[in-house]
Design a protein around this motif. Structure first.
Motif, PDB file in Angstrom:
ATOM      1  N   PRO A  24       0.303  -1.065   0.160  1.00 52.16           N
ATOM      2  CA  PRO A  24       0.013   0.079   0.070  1.00 52.16           C
ATOM      3  C   PRO A  24       1.201   1.499   0.381  1.00 52.16           C
ATOM      4  CG  PRO A  24       0.423  -1.367   2.023  1.00 52.16           C
ATOM      5  CD  PRO A  24       1.102  -2.337   0.632  1.00 52.16           C
ATOM      6  N   THR A  25       0.390   2.333  -0.272  1.00 55.97           N
ATOM      7  CA  THR A  25       0.913   3.959  -0.658  1.00 55.97           C
ATOM      8  C   THR A  25       1.723   4.261   0.787  1.00 55.97           C
ATOM      9  OG1 THR A  25      -1.174   4.876  -0.972  1.00 55.97           O
ATOM     10  CG2 THR A  25       0.476   4.559  -2.992  1.00 55.97           C
ATOM     11  N   SER A  26       0.763   3.450   1.969  1.00 55.37           N
ATOM     12  CA  SER A  26       1.240   4.129   3.197  1.00 55.37           C
ATOM     13  C   SER A  26       2.718   3.933   3.271  1.00 55.37           C
ATOM     14  CB  SER A  26       0.278   3.436   4.061  1.00 55.37           C
ATOM     15  OG  SER A  26      -0.319   2.081   4.441  1.00 55.37           O
ATOM     16  N   LYS A  27       2.952   2.518   3.077  1.00 56.63           N
ATOM     17  CA  LYS A  27       4.462   1.410   3.515  1.00 56.63           C
ATOM     18  C   LYS A  27       5.081   1.908   2.235  1.00 56.63           C
ATOM     19  CE  LYS A  27       3.410  -1.356   6.374  1.00 56.63           C
ATOM     20  NZ  LYS A  27       3.962  -1.628   7.659  1.00 56.63           N
ATOM     21  N   TRP A  28       5.071   2.778   1.243  1.00 59.41           N
ATOM     22  CA  TRP A  28       5.781   3.323   0.695  1.00 59.41           C
ATOM     23  C   TRP A  28       6.650   4.682   0.942  1.00 59.41           C
ATOM     24  CZ3 TRP A  28       3.283   4.576  -5.088  1.00 59.41           C
ATOM     25  CH2 TRP A  28       3.444   3.637  -5.692  1.00 59.41           C
ATOM     26  N   GLY A  29       8.206   5.265   0.928  1.00 59.82           N
ATOM     27  CA  GLY A  29       8.685   5.887   1.518  1.00 59.82           C
ATOM     28  C   GLY A  29      10.554   6.169   0.580  1.00 59.82           C
ATOM     29  N   GLY A  30      10.878   7.261   1.222  1.00 59.31           N
ATOM     30  CA  GLY A  30      12.164   7.477   0.850  1.00 59.31           C
ATOM     31  C   GLY A  30      12.529   8.235  -0.573  1.00 59.31           C
ATOM     32  N   LEU A  31      13.735   7.794  -0.840  1.00 55.48           N
ATOM     33  CA  LEU A  31      14.151   8.308  -2.206  1.00 55.48           C
ATOM     34  C   LEU A  31      12.913   8.112  -3.370  1.00 55.48           C
ATOM     35  CD1 LEU A  31      16.108  10.353  -3.498  1.00 55.48           C
ATOM     36  CD2 LEU A  31      18.065   7.794  -3.795  1.00 55.48           C
ATOM     37  N   PRO A  32      12.089   6.993  -3.803  1.00 58.50           N
ATOM     38  CA  PRO A  32      11.694   6.065  -4.205  1.00 58.50           C
ATOM     39  C   PRO A  32      10.039   7.530  -4.880  1.00 58.50           C
ATOM     40  CG  PRO A  32      12.216   4.064  -3.260  1.00 58.50           C
ATOM     41  CD  PRO A  32      12.522   5.522  -2.430  1.00 58.50           C
ATOM     42  N   VAL A  33      10.055   7.890  -3.135  1.00 54.31           N
ATOM     43  CA  VAL A  33       9.077   8.764  -3.698  1.00 54.31           C
ATOM     44  C   VAL A  33       9.430   9.972  -3.792  1.00 54.31           C
ATOM     45  CG1 VAL A  33       7.464   9.430  -1.525  1.00 54.31           C
ATOM     46  CG2 VAL A  33       7.618   7.041  -1.458  1.00 54.31           C
ATOM     47  N   THR A  34      10.615  10.464  -3.209  1.00 53.71           N
ATOM     48  CA  THR A  34      11.193  11.715  -3.732  1.00 53.71           C
ATOM     49  C   THR A  34      10.331  11.955  -5.363  1.00 53.71           C
ATOM     50  OG1 THR A  34      12.464  12.043  -1.272  1.00 53.71           O
ATOM     51  CG2 THR A  34      12.182  13.531  -3.431  1.00 53.71           C
ATOM     52  N   LEU A  35      11.396  10.750  -5.705  1.00 55.91           N
ATOM     53  CA  LEU A  35      12.039  10.923  -7.107  1.00 55.91           C
ATOM     54  C   LEU A  35      10.483  10.937  -7.576  1.00 55.91           C
ATOM     55  CD1 LEU A  35      15.389   8.685  -7.506  1.00 55.91           C
ATOM     56  CD2 LEU A  35      15.085  11.320  -7.270  1.00 55.91           C
ATOM     57  N   LEU A  37       6.809  16.174   3.554  1.00 49.75           N
ATOM     58  CA  LEU A  37       6.643  15.749   4.738  1.00 49.75           C
ATOM     59  C   LEU A  37       5.754  16.814   6.262  1.00 49.75           C
ATOM     60  CD1 LEU A  37       9.978  15.478   7.624  1.00 49.75           C
ATOM     61  CD2 LEU A  37       8.545  18.053   7.196  1.00 49.75           C
ATOM     62  N   ILE A  38       5.617  18.008   5.378  1.00 48.93           N
ATOM     63  CA  ILE A  38       4.346  18.560   6.221  1.00 48.93           C
ATOM     64  C   ILE A  38       3.045  18.167   7.266  1.00 48.93           C
ATOM     65  CG2 ILE A  38       3.451  20.430   7.062  1.00 48.93           C
ATOM     66  CD1 ILE A  38       5.685  22.012   5.913  1.00 48.93           C
ATOM     67  N   VAL A  39       2.857  17.100   5.732  1.00 52.94           N
ATOM     68  CA  VAL A  39       1.438  16.405   5.263  1.00 52.94           C
ATOM     69  C   VAL A  39       1.497  15.523   6.022  1.00 52.94           C
ATOM     70  CG1 VAL A  39      -0.022  18.258   4.480  1.00 52.94           C
ATOM     71  CG2 VAL A  39       1.717  16.480   3.083  1.00 52.94           C
ATOM     72  N   GLY A  40       2.437  15.203   6.335  1.00 51.45           N
ATOM     73  CA  GLY A  40       2.924  13.207   6.639  1.00 51.45           C
ATOM     74  C   GLY A  40       2.895  12.264   5.672  1.00 51.45           C
ATOM     75  N   VAL A  41       3.615  12.987   4.340  1.00 57.41           N
ATOM     76  CA  VAL A  41       3.987  11.923   3.317  1.00 57.41           C
ATOM     77  C   VAL A  41       5.305  11.060   3.907  1.00 57.41           C
ATOM     78  CG1 VAL A  41       4.740  11.331   1.090  1.00 57.41           C
ATOM     79  CG2 VAL A  41       2.767  12.467   1.920  1.00 57.41           C
ATOM     80  N   PHE A  42       5.899  10.353   3.690  1.00 53.73           N
ATOM     81  CA  PHE A  42       6.635   9.405   4.047  1.00 53.73           C
ATOM     82  C   PHE A  42       7.924   9.885   3.395  1.00 53.73           C
ATOM     83  CE2 PHE A  42       9.447   6.270   6.491  1.00 53.73           C
ATOM     84  CZ  PHE A  42       9.276   7.594   8.041  1.00 53.73           C
ATOM     85  N   ASP A  43       8.902  11.280   2.386  1.00 53.20           N
ATOM     86  CA  ASP A  43       9.546  11.323   1.686  1.00 53.20           C
ATOM     87  C   ASP A  43      10.783  10.658   2.343  1.00 53.20           C
ATOM     88  OD1 ASP A  43       9.427  13.173   3.017  1.00 53.20           O
ATOM     89  OD2 ASP A  43      10.548  14.590   1.310  1.00 53.20           O
ATOM     90  N   MET A  44      11.918  10.931   1.121  1.00 56.98           N
ATOM     91  CA  MET A  44      13.355  10.720   1.966  1.00 56.98           C
ATOM     92  C   MET A  44      13.916  11.690   3.489  1.00 56.98           C
ATOM     93  SD  MET A  44      17.060  11.254  -0.464  1.00 56.98           S
ATOM     94  CE  MET A  44      16.711  12.750  -0.565  1.00 56.98           C
ATOM     95  N   LEU A  45      13.171  13.093   3.564  1.00 62.86           N
ATOM     96  CA  LEU A  45      13.483  13.618   4.002  1.00 62.86           C
ATOM     97  C   LEU A  45      12.304  13.432   5.820  1.00 62.86           C
ATOM     98  CD1 LEU A  45      15.059  16.334   5.820  1.00 62.86           C
ATOM     99  CD2 LEU A  45      12.884  17.687   4.952  1.00 62.86           C
ATOM    100  N   SER A  46      11.212  12.421   6.250  1.00 60.31           N
ATOM    101  CA  SER A  46      11.028  12.341   6.688  1.00 60.31           C
ATOM    102  C   SER A  46      11.467  10.837   7.425  1.00 60.31           C
ATOM    103  CB  SER A  46       8.882  12.863   6.465  1.00 60.31           C
ATOM    104  OG  SER A  46       8.777  12.935   5.419  1.00 60.31           O
ATOM    105  N   ALA A  47      11.907  10.079   6.032  1.00 59.00           N
ATOM    106  CA  ALA A  47      12.272   9.148   6.356  1.00 59.00           C
ATOM    107  C   ALA A  47      13.945   9.373   7.595  1.00 59.00           C
ATOM    108  CB  ALA A  47      13.060   8.106   5.125  1.00 59.00           C
ATOM    109  N   ALA A  48      14.189  10.460   6.704  1.00 56.43           N
ATOM    110  CA  ALA A  48      15.434  10.512   7.898  1.00 56.43           C
ATOM    111  C   ALA A  48      15.298  11.062   9.449  1.00 56.43           C
ATOM    112  CB  ALA A  48      16.508  11.910   6.997  1.00 56.43           C
TER     113      ALA A  48
END
Lengths: 361, 368
Positions: free
Chosen positions: A147-158, A302-313
């Motif tokens: 599910p997209t809630s498990k997606w995260g990090g660099l792939p999400v950013t890109l 990150l502010i709306v809680g999507v797990f991109d690279m920055l939130s992962a860090a």
């Protein structure tokens, strides 16, 4: 007929270089130079503690226990790289996320050469993006569903960066054409949308998308968090790109359109074959600037809680086993963003030279 | 074509409105602006206006807006000054300085602002020492994990009178400095203004002493586990102002450098032919002309700085965006809150561009 105004070819005139002076005179020639030299040296001396922290006192090997004392804790990055790069993506399926990253990088590298820019490349991009989404999401072809809630990090950013720019571009062309066009209703709508979006900060727009989209759409339509942020990023990018493209349209000689009309070329054919190629060529530098801005903007999700690279860090650095290494984590993320954005700006400079060479050569 | 477009738009808006209505009734959210006058009942951690939790939602918005404006004003001011230094350094013939400025700009422009903000915040909250071992870079200024402490003005009885007198004297001192050196060289002018300001400081300190020190500086002092007295900048405020200033200064530096580069090179040649020094050409001939090129991009930079202040939510500084978000979470009045935020940012945008357009028209080249 070669004097179509290629605005970017007129690179800003640089003031002539002052006569070369010997280094000693440059550094200590008069009172102000000497003062500046001392100031620069003082700044460099002031940076020594930071250098010590990052290199000399830093810890390069060992676990959390090794990271006591003052220096930077780079082992943390090694230990947490997986989490920062891939977020919560299931470790057993991680190869899929890796392929997505490789695929995006490969597609971008392939698209670098202006010679390959044609309709077929667009088609390849569409296929590649569909493949990436299938790879990330799974659920078909025997791939496990993630599910997209498990997606995260660099792939999400890109993915957010490429998808928002890719989806925004056609929208931006329509908005720009609408704003420059003759139809008053289309012009009014375009101006309204562009100015409204540009007047709002992106953070506000992300809130709007996160909160208002579920209210505006019918109850049975559910758009997940990632889709909502993508919508916000897309409309934001579209408004800014539209203004850039409008600049390109304004720089276009009226004679081009008049000639096309005189030849009886249909409107959309004229736009596609005559207007857009020239208009976009004129605005390559601001287009790449907007692309860089949008890549940097993906970090705001990150502010709306999507797990991109920055939130992962950020979540990686809250691990209680490590002594608060958030500075190192942010430096790592900053380095990745820097590499991406700096390469784009170098590429843009290279493209400009290409255009200048073709038009003046 | 036109009619189809208009009809489609009307249908689309009608469809959205219908959905919204249905969703709102389903969730039982009331609409309307009457909630503005109810007490807000949530805290705002710091503000330049007085606020407590029993104040109304309306006042909470105003407090958030005041914080936004204060933050924007300070970061624009500092970033412009720093950006001027950066831009001139990049153009300078001094090799160390121009390389240094070049690296500064490249690095800062290619890293997202929010990463930089979180980085400064991480430094302020994890690398700074506890108050007992606070860093002391300047006398009276302490950096610690609890924030930045600096000396503050204390106002005793009779202070307002003294401040008014001091302000009037300051104006007189500066005007007198200019008048005395009218027609002289720039350096003489600067020196005489500086002298009269020194005189002003002496007179004001003397006056203050005669009146029994109604205005004084109170330095923060370590008492128990924390500092007492003085002025405190919270880690949130300190990191957001540092991040915004440094990030924006890189962009402003580039705008200023671009403006300088865009001035025709004949102007430099003319100046050299007259035997003026490079520095003289820069400040007397090039910069005034560059200003015309600089103003429009500077306007957009200022506007985006105002919008960038909303990133302060990432470190928890309560500007308008954070207040709006809190209100939405508390009341569910999403549409109204977002409309308010929209109205505020649009009016800020419009008024800043109106002001800059006026200024632009003033400095614009008059042709014919």
């Amino acid at each position: 007929m070669t004097d179509i105004s290629f605005k970017i070819a007129d690179a800003p005139q640089k003031p002539p270089k002052a006569k070369r002076k010997p280094l000693l005179k440059l550094l200590f020639g008069d009172l102000l130079s000497a003062f500046l030299t001392v100031l620069a040296v003082l700044i460099i001396v002031g940076l020594i503690p930071a250098f010590n922290w990052a290199v000399l006192d830093a810890h390069w090997v060992g676990g959390p226990a090794a990271c006591q004392g003052g220096g930077a804790c780079w082992t943390f990055i090694g230990a947490k790289a997986r989490l920062i790069l891939f977020g919560l993506y299931p470790p057993s399926e991680q190869w899929r996320a890796t392929i997505v990253i490789v695929l995006i990088v490969a597609m971008v590298l392939v698209s670098l050469s202006p010679r390959l820019w044609n309709a077929r490349l667009l088609l390849v991009w569409a296929v590649a993006i569909a493949a990436m989404l299938v790879l990330m999401g799974g659920g078909v072809l025997g791939l496990d569903y993630v599910p997209t809630s498990k997606w995260g990090g660099l792939p999400v950013t890109l993915l957010l960066a490429t998808l928002s720019l890719g989806l925004a571009f056609p929208l931006a062309v329509l908005l720009a054409l609408g704003r420059r066009g003759k139809l008053p209703v289309a012009r009014a709508i375009s101006i309204f949308v562009i100015e409204l979006v540009r007047g709002l900060p992106l953070v506000g727009l992300l809130f709007v998308a996160a909160i208002l989209l579920p209210l505006l759409l019918p109850p049975e339509w559910t758009v997940d968090k990632l889709g909502r942020t993508l919508a916000a990023l897309t409309i934001f990018a579209a408004a800014y790109l539209a203004e850039v493209i409008r600049g390109g349209l304004q720089g276009l000689d009226d004679g081009q359109i008049e000639a096309a009309e005189a030849l009886g070329i249909p409107y959309w054919k004229m736009i596609w074959h005559i207007v857009l190629p020239q208009a976009i060529q004129n605005v390559i530098p601001p287009l790449t600037n907007t692309a860089i801005v949008m890549i940097k903007n993906t970090s705001l999700v990150l502010i709306v809680g999507v797990f991109d690279m920055l939130s992962a860090a950020r979540s990686a650095s809250t691990d209680p086993a490590w002594p608060a290494p958030s500075t190192e984590a942010y430096l790592f993320v900053a380095a990745i963003y820097f590499i991406i954005c700096f390469s784009i700006s170098i590429y843009s400079r290279h493209l400009e030279w290409g255009v200048a060479a073709r038009t003046h050569g | 074509m036109q009619i189809a477009l208009l009809g489609g738009l009307v249908l689309f808006v009608w469809w959205l409105a219908g959905n919204t209505h249905e969703n709102l009734t389903e969730r039982g959210i009331r609409t309307g602006f009457d909630y503005l006058w109810r007490p807000a009942r949530f805290p705002i951690s710091e503000s330049i206006l007085r606020y407590d939790a029993s104040d109304s939602f309306f006042w909470a918005y105003v407090v958030g807006l005041a914080n936004t404006l204060w933050l924007s004003f300070l970061s624009i001011l500092f970033a412009t000054l720093l950006g001027l230094v950066v831009g001139l350094s990049r153009r300078s013939a001094h090799p160390l300085l121009s390389r240094f400025a070049g690296t500064y700009v490249t690095v800062l422009r290619n890293v997202p602002l929010i990463v930089q903000l979180l980085f400064w915040y991480a430094i302020a909250t994890s690398l700074f020492p506890v108050p007992r071992e606070a860093l002391n870079p300047l006398p009276g200024v302490f950096l610690s994990i609890r924030g930045v402490y600096a000396p503050a003005l204390t106002l005793g009885p009779g202070a307002s009178m003294l401040l008014i007198v001091a302000a009037i004297l300051l104006v007189i001192a500066i005007v007198a400095g200019f008048k005395l050196s009218a027609g002289k060289r720039l350096s003489v002018k600067a020196a005489s203004v500086g002298l009269s300001v020194c005189l002003w400081v002496a007179v004001v300190v003397g006056l203050s002493g005669m009146l029994g020190h109604p205005v004084g500086l109170e330095a923060p002092a370590l008492k128990g586990l924390n500092f007492r007295g003085g002025m405190v900048l919270s880690p949130e405020f300190a990191s957001i102002i540092t991040g915004l200033t440094i990030y924006t200064s890189a962009f402003i530096g580039e705008i200023i450098r671009g403006g300088i580069d865009a001035v025709e090179k004949g102007q430099w040649e003319g100046g050299r032919a007259l035997g003026l020094s490079e520095r003289h050409i820069m400040f007397r001939i090039i910069l005034p002309q560059a200003l015309r090129i600089i103003v429009p991009p500077m306007t957009s930079q200022y506007l985006s700085t105002v919008k960038n202040t909303t990133l302060a939510v990432a470190v928890g500084y309560p500007e308008l965006g954070l207040v709006v978000n809190t209100v939405i979470n508390q009341t569910g009045q999403a549409i109204e809150s977002i409309l308010i935020m929209l109205a505020v940012f649009l009016s800020i945008s419009l008024s800043v561009s109106a002001f800059m357009n006026w200024y632009n028209a003033r400095v614009a080249l008059v042709v014919r």
